[in-house]
Motif scaffolding. Sequence first.
Motif, PDB file in Angstrom:
ATOM      1  N   ARG A 184       0.822  -1.213   0.000  1.00 44.92           N
ATOM      2  CA  ARG A 184       0.000   0.000   0.000  1.00 44.92           C
ATOM      3  C   ARG A 184       0.857   1.263   0.000  1.00 44.92           C
ATOM      4  O   ARG A 184       0.388   2.334  -0.403  1.00 44.92           O
ATOM      5  N   SER A 185       2.113   1.152   0.415  1.00 50.77           N
ATOM      6  CA  SER A 185       2.991   2.321   0.373  1.00 50.77           C
ATOM      7  C   SER A 185       3.197   2.789  -1.062  1.00 50.77           C
ATOM      8  O   SER A 185       3.424   3.975  -1.308  1.00 50.77           O
ATOM      9  N   VAL A 186       3.091   1.870  -2.024  1.00 50.00           N
ATOM     10  CA  VAL A 186       3.175   2.231  -3.444  1.00 50.00           C
ATOM     11  C   VAL A 186       1.904   2.958  -3.848  1.00 50.00           C
ATOM     12  O   VAL A 186       1.934   3.992  -4.516  1.00 50.00           O
ATOM     13  N   ASP A 187       0.767   2.427  -3.445  1.00 55.31           N
ATOM     14  CA  ASP A 187      -0.524   3.036  -3.755  1.00 55.31           C
ATOM     15  C   ASP A 187      -0.671   4.402  -3.080  1.00 55.31           C
ATOM     16  O   ASP A 187      -1.199   5.346  -3.681  1.00 55.31           O
ATOM     17  N   LYS A 188      -0.195   4.520  -1.857  1.00 51.81           N
ATOM     18  CA  LYS A 188      -0.350   5.762  -1.094  1.00 51.81           C
ATOM     19  C   LYS A 188       0.684   6.822  -1.454  1.00 51.81           C
ATOM     20  O   LYS A 188       0.506   7.994  -1.105  1.00 51.81           O
ATOM     21  N   CYS A 189       1.765   6.421  -2.100  1.00 53.39           N
ATOM     22  CA  CYS A 189       2.778   7.392  -2.513  1.00 53.39           C
ATOM     23  C   CYS A 189       2.117   8.437  -3.409  1.00 53.39           C
ATOM     24  O   CYS A 189       1.415   8.098  -4.370  1.00 53.39           O
ATOM     25  N   GLU A 190       2.329   9.711  -3.110  1.00 51.98           N
ATOM     26  CA  GLU A 190       1.647  10.771  -3.851  1.00 51.98           C
ATOM     27  C   GLU A 190       2.265  11.036  -5.224  1.00 51.98           C
ATOM     28  O   GLU A 190       1.695  11.781  -6.027  1.00 51.98           O
ATOM     29  N   LYS A 191       3.401  10.430  -5.497  1.00 50.89           N
ATOM     30  CA  LYS A 191       4.021  10.548  -6.812  1.00 50.89           C
ATOM     31  C   LYS A 191       3.453   9.444  -7.717  1.00 50.89           C
ATOM     32  O   LYS A 191       3.329   8.301  -7.284  1.00 50.89           O
ATOM     33  N   PRO A 192       3.098   9.746  -8.971  1.00 56.23           N
ATOM     34  CA  PRO A 192       2.609   8.704  -9.874  1.00 56.23           C
ATOM     35  C   PRO A 192       3.642   7.584 -10.053  1.00 56.23           C
ATOM     36  O   PRO A 192       4.833   7.845 -10.187  1.00 56.23           O
ATOM     37  N   VAL A 193       3.158   6.343 -10.048  1.00 55.45           N
ATOM     38  CA  VAL A 193       4.030   5.170 -10.189  1.00 55.45           C
ATOM     39  C   VAL A 193       3.618   4.405 -11.443  1.00 55.45           C
ATOM     40  O   VAL A 193       2.463   4.004 -11.591  1.00 55.45           O
ATOM     41  N   ILE A 194       4.581   4.207 -12.334  1.00 56.34           N
ATOM     42  CA  ILE A 194       4.341   3.498 -13.593  1.00 56.34           C
ATOM     43  C   ILE A 194       5.031   2.144 -13.519  1.00 56.34           C
ATOM     44  O   ILE A 194       6.248   2.078 -13.321  1.00 56.34           O
ATOM     45  N   ALA A 195       4.274   1.069 -13.669  1.00 56.05           N
ATOM     46  CA  ALA A 195       4.853  -0.273 -13.647  1.00 56.05           C
ATOM     47  C   ALA A 195       5.295  -0.657 -15.050  1.00 56.05           C
ATOM     48  O   ALA A 195       4.517  -0.573 -16.002  1.00 56.05           O
ATOM     49  N   ALA A 196       6.556  -1.083 -15.185  1.00 55.72           N
ATOM     50  CA  ALA A 196       7.084  -1.621 -16.444  1.00 55.72           C
ATOM     51  C   ALA A 196       7.271  -3.118 -16.225  1.00 55.72           C
ATOM     52  O   ALA A 196       8.243  -3.551 -15.606  1.00 55.72           O
ATOM     53  N   ILE A 197       6.334  -3.909 -16.728  1.00 56.69           N
ATOM     54  CA  ILE A 197       6.242  -5.334 -16.406  1.00 56.69           C
ATOM     55  C   ILE A 197       6.808  -6.171 -17.548  1.00 56.69           C
ATOM     56  O   ILE A 197       6.544  -5.888 -18.722  1.00 56.69           O
ATOM     57  N   HIS A 198       7.548  -7.217 -17.211  1.00 50.78           N
ATOM     58  CA  HIS A 198       8.087  -8.104 -18.238  1.00 50.78           C
ATOM     59  C   HIS A 198       8.267  -9.496 -17.668  1.00 50.78           C
ATOM     60  O   HIS A 198       8.258  -9.684 -16.444  1.00 50.78           O
ATOM     61  N   GLY A 199       8.407 -10.466 -18.539  1.00 47.20           N
ATOM     62  CA  GLY A 199       8.719 -11.837 -18.110  1.00 47.20           C
ATOM     63  C   GLY A 199       7.560 -12.513 -17.417  1.00 47.20           C
ATOM     64  O   GLY A 199       6.657 -13.045 -18.049  1.00 47.20           O
ATOM     65  N   HIS A 200       7.584 -12.503 -16.088  1.00 50.67           N
ATOM     66  CA  HIS A 200       6.532 -13.129 -15.289  1.00 50.67           C
ATOM     67  C   HIS A 200       5.990 -12.106 -14.286  1.00 50.67           C
ATOM     68  O   HIS A 200       6.747 -11.370 -13.656  1.00 50.67           O
ATOM     69  N   CYS A 201       4.674 -12.102 -14.151  1.00 51.13           N
ATOM     70  CA  CYS A 201       4.006 -11.275 -13.143  1.00 51.13           C
ATOM     71  C   CYS A 201       2.984 -12.188 -12.467  1.00 51.13           C
ATOM     72  O   CYS A 201       1.852 -12.343 -12.939  1.00 51.13           O
ATOM     73  N   ILE A 202       3.403 -12.800 -11.382  1.00 56.61           N
ATOM     74  CA  ILE A 202       2.655 -13.896 -10.773  1.00 56.61           C
ATOM     75  C   ILE A 202       2.270 -13.539  -9.332  1.00 56.61           C
ATOM     76  O   ILE A 202       3.081 -12.997  -8.591  1.00 56.61           O
ATOM     77  N   GLY A 203       1.057 -13.884  -8.921  1.00 55.01           N
ATOM     78  CA  GLY A 203       0.651 -13.750  -7.530  1.00 55.01           C
ATOM     79  C   GLY A 203       0.899 -12.371  -6.962  1.00 55.01           C
ATOM     80  O   GLY A 203       0.258 -11.387  -7.343  1.00 55.01           O
ATOM     81  N   GLY A 204       1.862 -12.291  -6.039  1.00 53.59           N
ATOM     82  CA  GLY A 204       2.206 -11.014  -5.424  1.00 53.59           C
ATOM     83  C   GLY A 204       2.686  -9.981  -6.418  1.00 53.59           C
ATOM     84  O   GLY A 204       2.599  -8.777  -6.167  1.00 53.59           O
ATOM     85  N   GLY A 205       3.195 -10.429  -7.578  1.00 54.27           N
ATOM     86  CA  GLY A 205       3.593  -9.495  -8.626  1.00 54.27           C
ATOM     87  C   GLY A 205       2.390  -8.747  -9.174  1.00 54.27           C
ATOM     88  O   GLY A 205       2.457  -7.543  -9.455  1.00 54.27           O
ATOM     89  N   VAL A 206       1.260  -9.456  -9.332  1.00 53.72           N
ATOM     90  CA  VAL A 206       0.021  -8.813  -9.766  1.00 53.72           C
ATOM     91  C   VAL A 206      -0.459  -7.859  -8.679  1.00 53.72           C
ATOM     92  O   VAL A 206      -0.911  -6.744  -8.965  1.00 53.72           O
ATOM     93  N   ASP A 207      -0.362  -8.283  -7.413  1.00 47.63           N
ATOM     94  CA  ASP A 207      -0.729  -7.409  -6.294  1.00 47.63           C
ATOM     95  C   ASP A 207       0.066  -6.107  -6.332  1.00 47.63           C
ATOM     96  O   ASP A 207      -0.498  -5.021  -6.158  1.00 47.63           O
ATOM     97  N   LEU A 208       1.368  -6.228  -6.541  1.00 48.38           N
ATOM     98  CA  LEU A 208       2.231  -5.048  -6.574  1.00 48.38           C
ATOM     99  C   LEU A 208       1.867  -4.145  -7.748  1.00 48.38           C
ATOM    100  O   LEU A 208       1.788  -2.921  -7.606  1.00 48.38           O
TER     101      LEU A 208
END
Length: 306
Positions: free
Chosen positions: A126-150
């Motif tokens: 949630r610290s990522v979600d609550k951070c007031e700066k926009p966050v852009i995810a650059a996803i590659h390879g595998h995004c599994i379980g907690g990776g999707v959560d993040l």
Amino acid sequence: MMQRMYPNQQILRSICRSMSSLPTYETLKLSQPKPHVTLVELNRSSKLNAMNKQLFDELKVCFEQLNTEKSCRAIVLTGSGKAFSTGIDVKYLSGVSVNELGEIDDVARKALHLRRMIQSIQASLRSVDKCEKPVIAAIHGHCIGGGVDLSACCDIRYSTRDTTFSIKEVDIGLAADIGTLQILPKSITNHSIFRELVYTSRTFNSDEAQQIGLIGRIFDTREAVLEAAISLASVIARKSPVAVQGSKINLNYARDHTVDDNFLFASAWNSSMLMTEDIIKGVMASAVSKDKSNKDAISEIKFEDI
């Protein structure tokens, strides 16, 4: 003769320059590829960026600091090596089960211990979600379980075409509890397919991820998705930080409240924000930019840090 450096090479080289104003971590790597843009890389590539306690702890410290770091106006979050993240480290979960819960006999006390652990992990993401700066995810390879959560905790999500996704928790006897089921339903565009993916844990590709609204854009390679994410972050970083951060705060508030509540919040927010000098700068630049020779005037305004 000087060898020409192409955009992808420039980005990859700039990634190697660490930010001197920020602390270093063992499970994260920070750099500043563009002015006011911070790149955060999950740095457990040998484990495909599986998440352990140290990564969770450092992630929380990192994003709480970036929230107030003046040199940072936009953030790109990615994974080093071959994957964005394969989720929670199985070794970490096994250690919790054997070492921590094994020492507790009472069932209720075990439940309380697990509750505190889950809430701690939730707070990290949630610290990522609550951070007031926009966050852009650059996803590659595998995004599994907690990776999707993040990724769910990020504002904008880009991925490579060959990324493999899976909401994996049901396969290990759990309901996803650190982001996917709590945040994504507010932004998913196809709930029928989304629920299918949740209930079955089946893998899905970037096309299907885009179809349900999980990701915004698809790129061919890791270098391309990273270049696009950094380029977008750079555009955002050149805007008024008062306006950008205020927009994220209002968007997150709107996600969790009624329409009437949102209007009241926005009126209270802008009753003070309307006094910013950034508005005067923006209006003046808009007037100047009507002249074709000054079409980039707005993007070249120097807004002060906050």
